[in-house]
Enzyme design. Sequence first.
Site, PDB file in Angstrom:
ATOM      1  N   HIS A 168     -47.609  33.485 -46.375  1.00 56.96           N
ATOM      2  CA  HIS A 168     -47.321  34.686 -47.135  1.00 56.96           C
ATOM      3  C   HIS A 168     -48.289  36.076 -46.867  1.00 56.96           C
ATOM      4  CE1 HIS A 168     -43.596  33.326 -49.335  1.00 56.96           C
ATOM      5  NE2 HIS A 168     -44.234  32.611 -50.031  1.00 56.96           N
ATOM      6  N   GLU A 172     -49.045  29.636 -49.253  1.00 60.28           N
ATOM      7  CA  GLU A 172     -49.403  30.906 -49.806  1.00 60.28           C
ATOM      8  C   GLU A 172     -49.968  31.808 -48.610  1.00 60.28           C
ATOM      9  OE1 GLU A 172     -48.057  31.712 -52.543  1.00 60.28           O
ATOM     10  OE2 GLU A 172     -47.425  29.581 -52.943  1.00 60.28           O
TER      11      GLU A 172
END
Length: 290
Positions: free
Chosen positions: A143, A140
């Site tokens: 990202h 994450e």
Amino acid sequence: MEWSTDWGLRGRMAFTMFLLFALYLAFVGVLVSVFNAGIFVTLLLLGGFSLAQYFFSDKLALRSMGARTVEPDEAPELHRSIERLSQQADLPKPTVAIADTQVPNAFATGRNQQNATVCVTTGLLNTLDQDELDGVLAHELAHVKNRDVMVMTIASFLSTIAFFIVRWGWLFAGNDRNAPPVWVAIVVSLLVWIVSFLLIRALSRYREFAADRGAASITGNPSALASALQRINGRMDRVPSEDLRQEAEMNAFFIIPIRSGLIGKLASTHPPMERRVERLRELERELETA
């Protein structure tokens, strides 16, 4: 951490945004001509909605998941993990949130690296061990570092507007539902939605590979993420279908997509889990021989 810029991802993001920009210019032109609205007023309205989504998309995403932000004293181990991984990724520590759901998943949201949020579900925290959780959190954060969350948020906005017109455009026809201009707008909106839908899905699938590679760079442990993906995928079959339906709209941002029948398979936001695991295993072998 040895972080190399993913030019493949950047090129795809730039190309997708260019195509969507051209598509939406044509879309705005049709709306202006069909509804006899001034182009300035139309652009002002769409621009206002775009800015609202840009600044509040993270809050809307968390609210749609029923998630809440948590302070370090509420989830000390989770905060320590994210702080440590953020330092390794050379990122500001994001806001930390937890969604109370049995679905084992995680997602990142936010308009930039300074205003990011990483959300995990209670199902995820109860499923993974520490190394596997680190792999998911690093995914994450990758990202966030790749800035693809912002691109996905912007790219999805006018697609949502087009879908809204497809679904509710008939209301603008008043008493005459056969009014040709309205149906022209609905047909054009449908075409815009289909094209943008496919472009966004293609970008989404590639960005997952890029985030997997980024997570491997951050943790130096690709096998942990591979193990986490397999464990999450195995747990999905035991999650109540009601929970899956409630969260299916967030598919593009999850680490593992929620399966949603035939349409979900035809227009997946994620590459097959087996391919992701295979590439992570290849990265592991490269690290062992380096």
